[in-house]
Design an enzyme around this catalytic site. Structure first.
Site, PDB file in Angstrom:
ATOM      1  N   ASN A   8       0.862  -1.185   0.000  1.00  0.00           N
ATOM      2  CA  ASN A   8       0.000   0.000   0.000  1.00  0.00           C
ATOM      3  C   ASN A   8       0.896   1.231   0.000  1.00  0.00           C
ATOM      4  O   ASN A   8       1.530   1.536   1.009  1.00  0.00           O
ATOM      5  CB  ASN A   8      -0.890  -0.035   1.256  1.00  0.00           C
ATOM      6  CG  ASN A   8      -1.732   1.216   1.403  1.00  0.00           C
ATOM      7  OD1 ASN A   8      -1.851   2.022   0.461  1.00  0.00           O
ATOM      8  ND2 ASN A   8      -2.318   1.392   2.577  1.00  0.00           N
ATOM      9  N   LYS A  67       0.034   4.234  -0.088  1.00  0.00           N
ATOM     10  CA  LYS A  67      -0.617   5.368   0.592  1.00  0.00           C
ATOM     11  C   LYS A  67      -0.491   6.619  -0.286  1.00  0.00           C
ATOM     12  O   LYS A  67      -0.515   6.495  -1.507  1.00  0.00           O
ATOM     13  CB  LYS A  67      -0.053   5.538   2.003  1.00  0.00           C
ATOM     14  CG  LYS A  67      -0.135   4.215   2.806  1.00  0.00           C
ATOM     15  CD  LYS A  67       0.088   4.365   4.283  1.00  0.00           C
ATOM     16  CE  LYS A  67      -0.050   2.991   4.955  1.00  0.00           C
ATOM     17  NZ  LYS A  67       0.006   3.037   6.412  1.00  0.00           N
ATOM     18  N   HIS A 125      -9.290   0.985   5.406  1.00  0.00           N
ATOM     19  CA  HIS A 125      -7.973   1.119   6.040  1.00  0.00           C
ATOM     20  C   HIS A 125      -8.123   2.030   7.266  1.00  0.00           C
ATOM     21  O   HIS A 125      -8.934   2.962   7.261  1.00  0.00           O
ATOM     22  CB  HIS A 125      -6.969   1.709   5.045  1.00  0.00           C
ATOM     23  CG  HIS A 125      -5.570   1.672   5.561  1.00  0.00           C
ATOM     24  ND1 HIS A 125      -5.098   2.603   6.453  1.00  0.00           N
ATOM     25  CD2 HIS A 125      -4.571   0.798   5.346  1.00  0.00           C
ATOM     26  CE1 HIS A 125      -3.842   2.303   6.752  1.00  0.00           C
ATOM     27  NE2 HIS A 125      -3.497   1.212   6.099  1.00  0.00           N
ATOM     28  N   GLU A 162      -6.554   4.422   8.272  1.00  0.00           N
ATOM     29  CA  GLU A 162      -6.403   5.859   7.991  1.00  0.00           C
ATOM     30  C   GLU A 162      -7.685   6.441   7.401  1.00  0.00           C
ATOM     31  O   GLU A 162      -7.992   7.622   7.595  1.00  0.00           O
ATOM     32  CB  GLU A 162      -5.181   6.077   7.080  1.00  0.00           C
ATOM     33  CG  GLU A 162      -3.887   5.849   7.880  1.00  0.00           C
ATOM     34  CD  GLU A 162      -2.736   5.277   7.092  1.00  0.00           C
ATOM     35  OE1 GLU A 162      -2.746   5.344   5.857  1.00  0.00           O
ATOM     36  OE2 GLU A 162      -1.806   4.723   7.731  1.00  0.00           O
ATOM     37  N   GLU A 188      -4.922  -5.162  10.862  1.00  0.00           N
ATOM     38  CA  GLU A 188      -3.885  -4.159  11.064  1.00  0.00           C
ATOM     39  C   GLU A 188      -4.084  -3.473  12.408  1.00  0.00           C
ATOM     40  O   GLU A 188      -4.917  -2.567  12.531  1.00  0.00           O
ATOM     41  CB  GLU A 188      -3.956  -3.100   9.953  1.00  0.00           C
ATOM     42  CG  GLU A 188      -3.691  -3.656   8.577  1.00  0.00           C
ATOM     43  CD  GLU A 188      -3.137  -2.581   7.663  1.00  0.00           C
ATOM     44  OE1 GLU A 188      -2.102  -2.825   7.058  1.00  0.00           O
ATOM     45  OE2 GLU A 188      -3.717  -1.490   7.588  1.00  0.00           O
ATOM     46  N   GLY A 195       3.243   1.982  10.871  1.00  0.00           N
ATOM     47  CA  GLY A 195       4.213   3.052  10.685  1.00  0.00           C
ATOM     48  C   GLY A 195       4.974   3.412  11.939  1.00  0.00           C
ATOM     49  O   GLY A 195       5.626   4.452  12.001  1.00  0.00           O
ATOM     50  N   SER A 200       4.110  -2.419  10.152  1.00  0.00           N
ATOM     51  CA  SER A 200       5.580  -2.449  10.249  1.00  0.00           C
ATOM     52  C   SER A 200       6.190  -3.766   9.765  1.00  0.00           C
ATOM     53  O   SER A 200       7.190  -4.236  10.316  1.00  0.00           O
ATOM     54  CB  SER A 200       6.025  -2.125  11.675  1.00  0.00           C
ATOM     55  OG  SER A 200       5.616  -0.811  12.037  1.00  0.00           O
TER      56      SER A 200
HETATM   57  O1  LIG Z   1      -1.463  -0.505   4.698  1.00  0.00           O
HETATM   58  C1  LIG Z   1      -0.434  -0.720   5.328  1.00  0.00           C
HETATM   59  C2  LIG Z   1      -0.376  -0.561   6.743  1.00  0.00           C
HETATM   60  O2  LIG Z   1      -0.976   0.614   7.164  1.00  0.00           O
HETATM   61  C3  LIG Z   1       0.971  -0.804   7.351  1.00  0.00           C
HETATM   62  O3  LIG Z   1       1.823   0.296   7.175  1.00  0.00           O
HETATM   63  P1  LIG Z   1       3.365   0.173   7.665  1.00  0.00           P
HETATM   64  O4  LIG Z   1       3.888  -1.079   6.999  1.00  0.00           O
HETATM   65  O5  LIG Z   1       4.015   1.412   7.172  1.00  0.00           O
HETATM   66  O6  LIG Z   1       3.342   0.018   9.144  1.00  0.00           O
END
Ligand SMILES: O=C[C@H](O)COP(=O)(O)O
Length: 271
Positions: free
Chosen positions: A18, A20, A110, A112, A182, A188, A228
Site C-alpha cells: 500500500n 498510501k 484502512h 487511515e 492491522e 508506521g 511495520s
Molecule cells: O497498509 C499498510 C499498513 O498501514 C501498514 O503500514 P506500515 O507497513 O508502514 O506500518
C-alpha cells in the site's frame, strides 16, 4: 488456489504493498519497474505468491500501461472506492472506474480512512458491496488501537468490524474476500504485533466468518497481517497457520525491500 483440503497451503499467499499518498505517477512507474526488475533478476517464482500494489489513484493508468505492456505478473488495486457507481459525488472514485483500469483489488476501511475520514462500519459495508458489484476483490481492513489492545478487548473490537463489514454478503462472495488485520498501534511505528498476536486474531476472524457464513467459505478467505512488516520479520509472521499474506506500507516504497518481502519463502528456514 485449490480447494482440496481448505488448509493454509490451499490459499495462495498475497503480498500487498500500500503506497498510501506516496509516489506521483512518474515515481510510481519507476518504483514498479524497479520492483519487476528485482523480482525477475532474482528468478522469483511468481506462481507461488501473488504480488499486488495499491498506488494512488493518479498512478493507476500508468501502472495499467506498464503491467499490460510488459506483461508483469503483478496485480494492482485502488486504495479506496465510492459506495456508489456513478453520479454527483465530487471527489469520489467509482469501483467501475477501477475495474476499467484493470484493478483486481480495492482496499476498504484502512484505519487511515476510518480515523482521518471518519468512515463508519455501515459505509464500509456499502463499499465492500460496491467492490463485488464491480468485480473487484475487497481487502477489508480491521484492527484495534492501542487503548483497546491495552484493555484486552482487541479481539471483540476487530471481530465487530469484520461482522459489520460483511453484512449481507453471500458465501460465494466470502470465499473471495481478503481481510487485513492491522493493529493501528503497529502501523508506521516500527512496533510489530508478534506472530502469535497475528495468528490469534486471524484465527478468530476465520472462526467468526465460519459462524457467520460456513466453515468451507471461511477456510478460503485470505487473511493478511499489516503493521511495520519488513523483510526481516515477514517470514515469522507468515509461518503462522491462519496468516496468508501481508499488507505492507512503508517498506513497499523501497523496491529491494519489498521484493525481499515478496520472496519471504527464502527466509522461512531461518525464521
Ligand atoms: O497498509 C499498510 C499498513 O498501514 C501498514 O503500514 P506500515 O507497513 O508502514 O506500518
Amino acid at each position: 488456489m485449490t480447494t482440496s483440503t481448505n488448509g493454509k497451503f490451499d490459499r495462495k499467499p498475497l503480498i500487498a504493498g500500500n503506497w498510501k499518498m506516496n509516489m506521483d505517477h512518474v515515481q510510481g512507474i519507476t518504483l514498479l519497474q524497479k520492483l519487476a526488475w528485482t523480482l525477475s533478476d532474482a528468478r522469483h517464482d511468481y506462481s507461488r505468491v501473488e504480488t499486488a500494489v495499491f498506488p494512488p489513484f493518479t498512478d493507476l493508468r500508468g501502472v495499467q500501461t506498464l503491467v499490460q505492456g510488459d506483461k508483469l505478473k503483478l496485480v494492482y488495486g485502488g486504495q479506496d472506492l465510492s459506495p456508489e457507481d456513478e453520479g454527483a459525488y465530487t471527489g469520489d472514485i467509482s469501483g467501475a472506474f477501477l475495474a476499467k483500469l484493470g484493478c483486481a483489488y480495492v482496499l476498504v476501511g484502512h484505519s487511515e480512512r476510518r480515523s482521518i475520514h471518519g468512515e463508519t462500519d455501515e459505509l464500509l459495508n456499502r463499499k465492500v458491496k460496491a467492490a463485488y458489484r464491480n468485480n473487484l476483490t475487497p481487502v477489508l481492513c480491521a484492527g484495534e488501537g492501542l487503548e483497546i489492545r491495552q484493555a484486552g478487548t482487541h479481539v471483540d473490537h476487530t471481530l465487530n468490524q469484520v461482522r459489520a463489514g460483511t453484512v449481507g454478503l453471500t458465501s460465494e462472495q466470502v470465499c473471495e474476500l481478503v481481510v487485513a488485520y492491522e493493529p493501528v498501534w503497529a502501523i508506521g511505528t516500527g512496533e510489530v504485533a508478534g506472530p502469535q498476536d497475528a495468528q490469534e486474531m486471524c484465527a478468530a476472524i476465520r472462526a467468526e466468518l465460519g459462524e457467520l457464513f460456513d466453515a468451507d467459505s471461511a477456510a478460503k478467505v485470505r487473511l493478511l497481517y499489516g503493521g511495520s512488516v519488513k523483510a526481516a520479520n515477514v517470514a515469522a509472521i507468515l509461518r503462522e497457520r491462519d496468516v496468508d499474506g501481508v499488507l505492507v506500507g512503508g517498506a513497499s516504497l523501497d523496491a529491494a525491500e519489498f521484493a525481499n518481502i515478496v520472496r519471504f519463502e527464502k527466509h522461512l528456514l531461518t525464521a
